[in-house]
Design a protein around this motif. Structure first.
Motif, PDB file in Angstrom:
ATOM      1  N   LEU A 144      -0.144   2.077   1.186  1.00 35.73           N
ATOM      2  CA  LEU A 144      -0.610   0.783   0.695  1.00 35.73           C
ATOM      3  C   LEU A 144      -1.465   1.006  -0.542  1.00 35.73           C
ATOM      4  O   LEU A 144      -2.229   1.981  -0.611  1.00 35.73           O
ATOM      5  CB  LEU A 144      -1.432   0.059   1.760  1.00 35.73           C
ATOM      6  CG  LEU A 144      -0.769  -0.148   3.121  1.00 35.73           C
ATOM      7  CD1 LEU A 144      -1.712  -0.864   4.065  1.00 35.73           C
ATOM      8  CD2 LEU A 144       0.530  -0.923   2.985  1.00 35.73           C
ATOM      9  N   TYR A 145      -1.376   0.106  -1.482  1.00 35.27           N
ATOM     10  CA  TYR A 145      -2.121   0.239  -2.743  1.00 35.27           C
ATOM     11  C   TYR A 145      -2.777  -1.091  -3.068  1.00 35.27           C
ATOM     12  O   TYR A 145      -2.150  -2.144  -2.963  1.00 35.27           O
ATOM     13  CB  TYR A 145      -1.179   0.641  -3.879  1.00 35.27           C
ATOM     14  CG  TYR A 145      -1.835   0.653  -5.244  1.00 35.27           C
ATOM     15  CD1 TYR A 145      -2.499   1.780  -5.706  1.00 35.27           C
ATOM     16  CD2 TYR A 145      -1.798  -0.482  -6.053  1.00 35.27           C
ATOM     17  CE1 TYR A 145      -3.116   1.783  -6.962  1.00 35.27           C
ATOM     18  CE2 TYR A 145      -2.406  -0.491  -7.303  1.00 35.27           C
ATOM     19  CZ  TYR A 145      -3.065   0.649  -7.750  1.00 35.27           C
ATOM     20  OH  TYR A 145      -3.680   0.640  -8.977  1.00 35.27           O
ATOM     21  N   LEU A 167      -5.145  -6.895   1.976  1.00 36.59           N
ATOM     22  CA  LEU A 167      -4.750  -5.734   2.785  1.00 36.59           C
ATOM     23  C   LEU A 167      -4.127  -6.184   4.098  1.00 36.59           C
ATOM     24  O   LEU A 167      -3.115  -5.627   4.537  1.00 36.59           O
ATOM     25  CB  LEU A 167      -5.961  -4.841   3.037  1.00 36.59           C
ATOM     26  CG  LEU A 167      -6.492  -4.066   1.826  1.00 36.59           C
ATOM     27  CD1 LEU A 167      -7.854  -3.472   2.127  1.00 36.59           C
ATOM     28  CD2 LEU A 167      -5.510  -2.971   1.408  1.00 36.59           C
ATOM     29  N   TRP A 187      -8.896  -5.425  10.318  1.00 40.54           N
ATOM     30  CA  TRP A 187      -8.305  -4.399   9.457  1.00 40.54           C
ATOM     31  C   TRP A 187      -8.442  -3.022  10.105  1.00 40.54           C
ATOM     32  O   TRP A 187      -7.492  -2.244  10.145  1.00 40.54           O
ATOM     33  CB  TRP A 187      -8.978  -4.456   8.098  1.00 40.54           C
ATOM     34  CG  TRP A 187      -8.654  -3.340   7.141  1.00 40.54           C
ATOM     35  CD1 TRP A 187      -9.529  -2.475   6.566  1.00 40.54           C
ATOM     36  CD2 TRP A 187      -7.358  -2.972   6.635  1.00 40.54           C
ATOM     37  NE1 TRP A 187      -8.879  -1.601   5.732  1.00 40.54           N
ATOM     38  CE2 TRP A 187      -7.543  -1.886   5.759  1.00 40.54           C
ATOM     39  CE3 TRP A 187      -6.075  -3.464   6.837  1.00 40.54           C
ATOM     40  CZ2 TRP A 187      -6.488  -1.276   5.094  1.00 40.54           C
ATOM     41  CZ3 TRP A 187      -5.015  -2.855   6.161  1.00 40.54           C
ATOM     42  CH2 TRP A 187      -5.225  -1.776   5.311  1.00 40.54           C
ATOM     43  N   LEU A 191      -5.333  -0.654  11.261  1.00 41.14           N
ATOM     44  CA  LEU A 191      -5.168   0.723  10.798  1.00 41.14           C
ATOM     45  C   LEU A 191      -5.172   1.709  11.957  1.00 41.14           C
ATOM     46  O   LEU A 191      -4.511   2.747  11.902  1.00 41.14           O
ATOM     47  CB  LEU A 191      -6.289   1.086   9.821  1.00 41.14           C
ATOM     48  CG  LEU A 191      -6.151   0.627   8.370  1.00 41.14           C
ATOM     49  CD1 LEU A 191      -7.244   1.261   7.523  1.00 41.14           C
ATOM     50  CD2 LEU A 191      -4.791   0.972   7.786  1.00 41.14           C
ATOM     51  N   VAL A 198      -3.879   4.603   2.471  1.00 41.66           N
ATOM     52  CA  VAL A 198      -4.281   3.457   1.666  1.00 41.66           C
ATOM     53  C   VAL A 198      -4.980   3.963   0.408  1.00 41.66           C
ATOM     54  O   VAL A 198      -5.916   4.764   0.498  1.00 41.66           O
ATOM     55  CB  VAL A 198      -5.235   2.537   2.455  1.00 41.66           C
ATOM     56  CG1 VAL A 198      -5.578   1.296   1.633  1.00 41.66           C
ATOM     57  CG2 VAL A 198      -4.618   2.148   3.788  1.00 41.66           C
ATOM     58  N   LEU A 200      -7.267   2.689  -2.541  1.00 41.98           N
ATOM     59  CA  LEU A 200      -8.128   1.626  -3.049  1.00 41.98           C
ATOM     60  C   LEU A 200      -8.552   2.033  -4.458  1.00 41.98           C
ATOM     61  O   LEU A 200      -9.441   2.865  -4.637  1.00 41.98           O
ATOM     62  CB  LEU A 200      -9.345   1.438  -2.141  1.00 41.98           C
ATOM     63  CG  LEU A 200      -9.033   1.063  -0.683  1.00 41.98           C
ATOM     64  CD1 LEU A 200     -10.301   1.042   0.144  1.00 41.98           C
ATOM     65  CD2 LEU A 200      -8.314  -0.273  -0.606  1.00 41.98           C
ATOM     66  N   SER A 219      -5.008   6.900  10.189  1.00 45.44           N
ATOM     67  CA  SER A 219      -4.811   6.447   8.818  1.00 45.44           C
ATOM     68  C   SER A 219      -5.868   7.067   7.912  1.00 45.44           C
ATOM     69  O   SER A 219      -6.908   7.540   8.379  1.00 45.44           O
ATOM     70  CB  SER A 219      -4.887   4.919   8.738  1.00 45.44           C
ATOM     71  OG  SER A 219      -3.763   4.326   9.352  1.00 45.44           O
ATOM     72  N   VAL A 221      -7.743   6.961   3.687  1.00 48.70           N
ATOM     73  CA  VAL A 221      -8.014   6.143   2.516  1.00 48.70           C
ATOM     74  C   VAL A 221      -8.456   7.024   1.360  1.00 48.70           C
ATOM     75  O   VAL A 221      -9.319   7.890   1.529  1.00 48.70           O
ATOM     76  CB  VAL A 221      -9.109   5.088   2.802  1.00 48.70           C
ATOM     77  CG1 VAL A 221      -9.502   4.364   1.522  1.00 48.70           C
ATOM     78  CG2 VAL A 221      -8.624   4.075   3.825  1.00 48.70           C
TER      79      VAL A 221
END
Length: 756
Positions: A144-145, A167, A187, A191, A198, A200, A219, A221
């Motif tokens: 995810l971006y 998100l 969220w 996740l 992800v 960010l 997950s 980030v």
């Protein structure tokens, strides 16, 4: 014979039975999210084997006998959705950063989060995206971006609440809770049941990012920022310096497409580029486009072009023709995150064939990026540089922006007309799924265009764009963007003298407030709409219906009944049977709550006879509850018919409502254990939704059934939860109702039945 998945679901249900735990408690015990467990138990999703093992261990059962059954179910089940990948394309010429790459990879493996910081243009996003693509096999649930726009010229940094909405939308939660804390919790829960990576990008500070971080789970980030996020506890930093000469030389050579032999000239170019990958690529592209030049010529030209924002940027423009330079300047003021060729053509007023060639040249010169086929964007440094030039050299920039705003409005209207809506007749020809996908893709740009229209005073776009997004917003209702846009749009319609349009926008604003749980604000917007000079009967009927909903939720049932009856009269006057049926159904519902059972039965039967499809649900539920004490067979048949309609049309909030009132009817019939099962199922279905009013209704009903069943501790816990929810949302009616029931229960007195 049952399917493999049905047999597995039966075994999972047996495990839940053996545990003696509620769904939430069992999910917590097994380390799963309760929304995931709900999907597994409903047969909507085949669980991963690790989830089956965790559930078995939670009840002390050996999972191995289930392995073959699980394998069959996984094989026979529906094909899994494609791996989500929102990441920009990886750079084919990514060069160097081996040490930093290894450091980021190790931190993701051990800590799960990492923040990459460094100056603009140093390659933070490139490294983050490169890592994400390289590690893709380790994160099977996708990449995810999200660009947080911390340092994007002309845009405010994305606030955490909006960032969480986007998100959550990426993981198909289209109606998130209203509050920041609730969104962050949801969220983290989503996740925790995934293994996703992800990115960010472009964070402004620690406060912007903190609510977006994962909790437990697998997950990970990656954050990028120009600032070192020292206040982000538990997130180790990796700082990027400009490329060392060796890596910078290799990248420059790859961009130029030649072997570099002029060592002193190369050193001069590297000094001008400052080790920034963006500048090195642009300088190499400049050399590649001038095969007659040597590196020494390039170095000399770079020295001669100092005095602008950056010598490399200024020199890159010299290779462009007039159309290309003008496109570059105008792209600096274009609102939004990315764009397609059609938008670029409207911006620069170029025909399609020419605009494709212009964009291709800008991409080749590294002045524009193409992160996905047909989608373009500019680096923030280049955007700022282009905007500076446009301010000096582009007197028609505002006219170009106005063309873009009207283009987006026209596109939004065209795509909206393909979507089914009760506010119009038959939709236009086209694929509704593709139309909705267009809104998903362009949403950020539409919001940015709206804000630009507000800034420029383009009132016709401000007033019309939210209406063109009405169907999309209905599926994502109650968001901060929607409320802000509708508020500004209603004001713009007033300035334009469009009173009917203003009334319609205020009605939608009230609905958005109501969906977000702000009933007082909803009522104020509806009453403003009623005071507009020219709401026609159709709009007035819809307003009466919506005011009835708010009055009902505020506990003013007599006023709600009066509004539903007014709505029925108006719908009958304009010949809208669907509206009449809806008004009759809700009239029947509040009439039943007021204690007039026979009258409620007549209203519900009239509604069911007139309505079609899912519009029959409210009438059927009203009828089923009203008949529970008189005709058990018809009551249950009617309620199950309502539930089937909700399931067939994938209306999860309606499914929850039907389950809850099946519980109420079964309580009246004395079937308390069955009733409790339906109340539990209603809460499970509501968990991933932001239907707070419905959740409080279910909690009321569930607590009453627990009281009747002698489960006083459970009833008290449910009432405490209701009081807290009502207090947090400022709902005195619901708070008083639950508090009174709690007081009666604790005193051992017979509580007046509620929620029935």
């Amino acid at each position: 014979m049952s399917s493999p998945q049905q047999r597995l679901v039966a075994q999972l249900a047996r495990i839940k039975e053996l545990s003696g735990l509620s769904l939430r408690a069992l999910a917590r015990e097994a380390g799963l999210s309760s929304s995931s467990l709900s999907r597994y138990l409903a047969g909507r999703l085949v669980p991963p084997w690790e989830a089956v093992v965790a559930l078995c261990r939670a009840v002390g059962r050996d999972p191995r006998p289930l392995r073959a059954m699980w394998a069959e179910a996984a094989k026979a089940g529906a094909a899994p959705p494609p791996r989500r990948n929102d990441l920009p394309a990886d750079l084919v010429d990514f060069t160097g950063r081996e040490a930093e790459y290894r450091q980021v990879e190790e931190l993701l493996r051990t800590v799960g989060t990492v923040a990459i910081d460094g100056m603009g243009g140093v390659g933070k996003t490139s490294l983050a995206v490169h890592v994400a693509h390289r590690l893709a096999p380790a994160y099977p649930d996708g990449g995810l971006y999200l660009d947080l726009h911390g340092f994007t010229p002309g845009q405010e940094p994305l606030d955490p609440q909006t960032a969480l909405a986007r998100l959550l939308g990426a993981v198909e939660i289209t109606h998130p809770p209203a509050g920041l804390a609730e969104r962050a919790a949801l969220w983290r829960s989503e996740l925790s049941r995934r293994r996703a990576l992800v990115v960010l990008d472009n964070a402004v500070d620690a406060e912007q990012v903190r609510p977006l971080l994962p909790g437990a789970g697998k997950s990970a980030v990656v954050i990028t920022s120009r600032s070192r996020l020292v206040r982000l506890d538990g997130v180790p930093p990796v700082s990027l310096a400009p490329l060392a000469d060796g890596d910078a030389t290799r990248l420059f050579g790859r961009a130029a497409g030649l072997a570099l032999t002029e060592e002193e000239a190369v050193r001069q170019v590297l000094r001008q580029c400052g080790g920034l990958p963006l500048a090195l690529r642009m300088a190499g592209a400049r050399l590649r486009h001038r095969p007659g030049w040597t590196v020494a010529v390039l170095a000399e030209r770079l020295r001669d072009n100092t005095g602008r924002f950056d010598a490399v940027f200024g020199m890159s423009l010299q290779q462009l023709d007039a159309d290309q330079r003008r496109m570059f300047r105008l792209l600096g003021v274009l609102p939004g995150a990315d764009f397609d060729a059609a938008v670029a053509g409207v911006l620069a007023d170029l025909p399609p064939g020419r605009v494709d060639a212009v964009l291709e040249e800008l991409v080749d010169a590294h002045l524009v990026q193409e992160p996905a086929p047909g989608r373009y964007r500019m680096h923030d440094l280049l955007r700022r540089y282009a905007a500076d030039i446009a301010a000096e050299e582009e007197p028609q920039a505002e006219a170009a922006l106005r063309r873009v705003l009207h283009h987006y409005l026209a596109q939004a209207v065209a795509h909206d007309e393909v979507l089914p809506s009760p506010h119009r007749g038959s939709p236009s020809p086209g694929d509704p799924a593709k139309a909705m996908a267009w809104f998903d893709l362009e949403y950020v740009n539409l919001v940015a265009c709206f804000d630009t229209a507000v800034r420029l005073g383009v009132d016709e776009v401000v007033a019309e764009l939210p209406q063109a997004m009405r169907v999309w917003f209905f599926r994502h209702r109650g968001t901060g963007d929607q409320i802000r846009m509708l508020d500004a749009a209603a004001a713009a319609a007033g300035r334009l003298g469009q009173d009917h349009q203003r009334a319609s926008l205020l009605s939608d604003l009230g609905f958005a407030h109501a969906a977000a749980g702000r009933l007082t604000e909803a009522l104020a917007a509806y009453e403003l709409a009623e005071r507009c000079e020219s709401p026609d009967d159709d709009l007035a009927a819809g307003l009466a219906l919506r005011i009835g909903f708010v009055r009902r939720d505020l506990g003013d049932l007599e006023a709600a009944q009066a509004h539903f009856r007014r709505a029925h009269e108006l719908f009958e006057k304009i010949g809208r049977p669907a509206g009449q049926a809806q008004a009759l159904a809700f009239d029947g519902w509040v009439t039943l709550q007021l204690g007039h059972r026979d009258e409620a039965v007549d209203l519900a039967r009239a509604s069911v006879a007139m309505a079609h499809g899912p519009a029959r649900i409210t009438g059927l539920v009203t009828l089923g509850v009203a008949l529970a004490s008189e005709d058990q067979e018809e009551s249950l048949r009617t309620l199950h018919d309502a539930l089937s309609l909700a399931e067939q049309n994938n209306l999860q909030h309606n499914q929850a409502w039907c389950h809850n009132y099946l519980g109420v009817a079964l309580r009246v019939m004395g079937r308390l254990e069955d009733a409790l099962d339906h109340h539990r199922r209603a809460l499970e279905l509501l968990e991933p939704l932001a239907e707070v009013q419905m959740e409080m209704d279910v909690l009321h009903s569930y607590a009453e059934t627990c009281r009747v069943a002698g489960r006083y501790d459970e009833a008290l816990a449910l009432l405490d939860r209701t009081v807290k929810l009502a207090r947090d949302l400022g709902r005195p009616h619901d708070e008083n109702l639950a508090s009174a029931a709690r007081e009666n229960l604790t005193k051992g007195r017979e509580a007046r039945p509620f929620g029935s």
